[in-house]
Design an enzyme around this catalytic site. Structure first.
Site, short mmCIF file in Angstrom:
data_model
loop_
_atom_site.label_atom_id
_atom_site.label_comp_id
_atom_site.label_asym_id
_atom_site.label_seq_id
_atom_site.Cartn_x
_atom_site.Cartn_y
_atom_site.Cartn_z
N GLU A 93 14.70 -4.05 24.75
CA GLU A 93 14.09 -2.81 25.40
C GLU A 93 12.45 -3.21 24.85
OE1 GLU A 93 15.14 1.12 24.14
OE2 GLU A 93 13.40 1.38 23.17
N TYR B 132 10.89 5.31 28.88
CA TYR B 132 10.29 6.42 29.71
C TYR B 132 9.72 7.71 28.85
CZ TYR B 132 9.62 9.91 33.37
OH TYR B 132 9.41 10.68 34.38
N HIS C 161 14.53 3.65 31.92
CA HIS C 161 15.09 4.91 31.59
C HIS C 161 14.38 5.91 32.19
CE1 HIS C 161 15.31 2.65 27.12
NE2 HIS C 161 15.77 1.77 28.23
N ASP D 272 13.74 13.26 24.15
CA ASP D 272 13.20 14.34 22.93
C ASP D 272 11.73 15.06 23.41
OD1 ASP D 272 15.08 13.89 21.28
OD2 ASP D 272 14.55 11.81 20.50
N GLN E 67 22.28 3.74 19.61
CA GLN E 67 20.98 4.19 18.90
C GLN E 67 20.88 2.81 17.78
OE1 GLN E 67 17.95 4.82 18.06
NE2 GLN E 67 18.07 7.10 18.51
P1 FAD Z 1 22.83 13.92 25.49
O1 FAD Z 1 23.61 12.99 25.97
O2 FAD Z 1 22.30 14.99 26.43
O3 FAD Z 1 23.01 14.26 24.07
C1 FAD Z 1 22.04 15.29 23.12
C2 FAD Z 1 22.74 16.25 22.53
O4 FAD Z 1 23.48 17.15 23.25
C3 FAD Z 1 23.80 15.47 21.64
O5 FAD Z 1 23.98 16.08 20.16
C4 FAD Z 1 25.21 15.71 22.28
O6 FAD Z 1 26.57 15.75 21.45
C5 FAD Z 1 25.00 17.01 22.95
N1 FAD Z 1 25.59 17.39 24.19
C6 FAD Z 1 25.76 16.39 25.37
N2 FAD Z 1 25.99 17.04 26.27
C7 FAD Z 1 26.24 18.38 26.09
C8 FAD Z 1 26.88 19.33 26.68
N3 FAD Z 1 27.27 19.24 28.01
N4 FAD Z 1 26.90 20.52 26.03
C9 FAD Z 1 26.63 20.80 24.84
N5 FAD Z 1 26.09 19.78 23.98
C10 FAD Z 1 25.86 18.42 24.76
N6 FAD Z 1 13.81 9.04 24.60
C11 FAD Z 1 12.91 9.09 25.46
O7 FAD Z 1 12.39 10.06 25.62
N7 FAD Z 1 12.47 8.03 26.30
C12 FAD Z 1 13.27 6.88 26.33
O8 FAD Z 1 13.10 5.96 27.06
C13 FAD Z 1 14.59 6.73 25.35
N8 FAD Z 1 15.27 5.64 25.26
C14 FAD Z 1 16.53 5.68 24.46
C15 FAD Z 1 17.37 4.68 24.45
C16 FAD Z 1 18.30 4.64 23.74
C17 FAD Z 1 19.25 3.43 23.86
C18 FAD Z 1 18.55 5.60 22.75
C19 FAD Z 1 19.94 5.80 21.83
C20 FAD Z 1 17.84 6.88 22.78
C21 FAD Z 1 16.58 6.79 23.72
N9 FAD Z 1 15.92 8.17 23.68
C22 FAD Z 1 14.80 8.02 24.77
C23 FAD Z 1 16.14 9.00 22.93
C24 FAD Z 1 17.04 10.25 23.54
O9 FAD Z 1 16.43 10.67 24.54
C25 FAD Z 1 17.28 10.98 22.40
O10 FAD Z 1 18.17 10.33 21.49
C26 FAD Z 1 17.89 12.65 22.68
O11 FAD Z 1 17.70 13.53 21.57
C27 FAD Z 1 19.30 12.49 23.20
O12 FAD Z 1 19.38 12.01 24.25
P2 FAD Z 1 20.86 11.71 25.11
O13 FAD Z 1 20.67 11.24 26.44
O14 FAD Z 1 21.67 10.91 24.09
O15 FAD Z 1 21.26 13.20 25.34
#
Ligand code: FAD
Length: 289
Positions: free
Chosen positions: A17, A49, A79, A111, A176
């Site tokens: 990444e 992103y 992303h 986030d 993560q």
């Molecule tokens: P989700 O899958 O939506 O999950 C978020 C939370 O909501 C979790 O606690 C999950 O259990 C819960 N949840 C999921 N679906 C539901 C539902 N339908 N109803 C209720 N609860 C639910 N951030 C950036 O801003 N830019 C990036 O480029 C970026 N790259 C990343 C790359 C990787 C490999 C990782 C691991 C993280 C990255 N992040 C990035 C951070 C990420 O955006 C954050 O960790 C964010 O808080 C969660 O994203 P997610 O896509 O896992 O969210």
């Protein structure tokens, strides 16, 4: 090429990444990063992103994935986040990616950055996954959390939502960062028991500074095992010593993960090709497994 097609070829996928350099960096810094990374022969490179787009970075995520794909000929993954893109932005980005021959998107919730009000068309990454699946022909990846997502009440509900994200269309997961392989192996087992069958790459971040890792850990909730805490306490004020210890730690994590049959290793390079090389150059034979 769709990222999910890289798996199941008899060896561990090795990817990394990078992030778009801030406006304060020299304008050619992404080329320096990619020139430094290209000989490592990563299977794909993903580009983060953030909110703010070209106002805060030299090149946007879309511009960099196009450079990776078309100038360096390395499969690229863009992303994309729910908080940074509503439907109109997602449509425009998908159109641009398609025009540039970029076939892969890592769909995330993102986030919230207090400086940029979040977009609200997609509440969860699974909603964005569904939208991308229905509106484009992309390989779709998503994030997962070996120690649970910070907002999750427990690992069981986190894995339940992860399964929903995969059922919505995510074909590959990137984890993560974590520092204790046992956390990852336990998580992997729970995913498989829950019926999550897609390839899961392990996210590895070399610890390059005491304060940066403390900030990162507080943001993402990864725990610091005693062994790593000892290294930080002993070498934390000496950048060269810490770098040596961090590279050795990452190499050991990776060789153990590959021995344990992990699908892939995703290296968080922090745009530091020197460290990425130090790790990759130490494991040329291990990478063949
Ligand atoms: P989700 O899958 O939506 O999950 C978020 C939370 O909501 C979790 O606690 C999950 O259990 C819960 N949840 C999921 N679906 C539901 C539902 N339908 N109803 C209720 N609860 C639910 N951030 C950036 O801003 N830019 C990036 O480029 C970026 N790259 C990343 C790359 C990787 C490999 C990782 C691991 C993280 C990255 N992040 C990035 C951070 C990420 O955006 C954050 O960790 C964010 O808080 C969660 O994203 P997610 O896509 O896992 O969210």
């Amino acid at each position: 090429m769709k990222i999910c097609e890289l798996f199941g070829q008899g060896r561990t996928v090795f990817s990394c990444e990078i992030f778009p350099p801030k406006k304060t960096s020299p304008v050619d810094s992404i080329y320096r990063t990619l020139d430094g990374l290209k000989d490592i022969r990563f299977d794909f490179i993903s580009v983060t992103y953030g909110a703010g787009g070209s106002a805060v970075v030299n090149q946007t995520t879309q511009e960099i994935v196009s450079i990776v794909q078309n100038q360096y000929h390395i499969p690229a993954m863009a992303h994309l986040t729910c908080v940074g893109a509503g439907k109109a932005e997602a449509d425009a980005i998908m159109e641009q990616l398609k025009a540039d021959g970029v076939e892969n998107i890592l769909a995330l919730r993102g986030d919230i950055n207090p400086e940029y009000p979040p977009k609200t068309d997609f509440a969860h990454a699974s909603d964005l996954v569904t939208y991308i699946r229905e509106h484009g022909d992309f390989g779709i990846s998503a994030a997962c959390y070996p120690e649970g997502h910070l907002e999750s009440p427990d690992l069981v509900s986190d894995i339940r939502w992860l399964k929903a994200k995969v059922d919505a269309g995510a074909q590959h997961l990137v984890s993560q960062l974590f520092f204790d392989n046992e956390d990852f192996f336990r998580f992997l087992e729970r995913c498989r028991i829950a019926g999550i069958e897609v390839p899961i790459e392990a996210g590895i971040m070399p610890v390059l500074g005491k304060s940066s890792i403390q900030r990162m850990v507080s943001l993402c909730g990864a725990s610091i095992p005693r062994r790593l805490a000892r290294l930080l306490a002993r070498y934390g004020e000496d950048p060269k010593a810490l770098r040596e210890a961090a590279v050795a730690y990452a190499i050991e994590q990776i060789s153990d993960l590959i021995a344990g049959g992990v699908d892939g290793i995703h290296l968080y390079t922090m745009n530091n090709p020197g460290v990425a090389h130090a790790i990759a150059d130490a494991i040329p034979s291990i990478r063949r497994f």
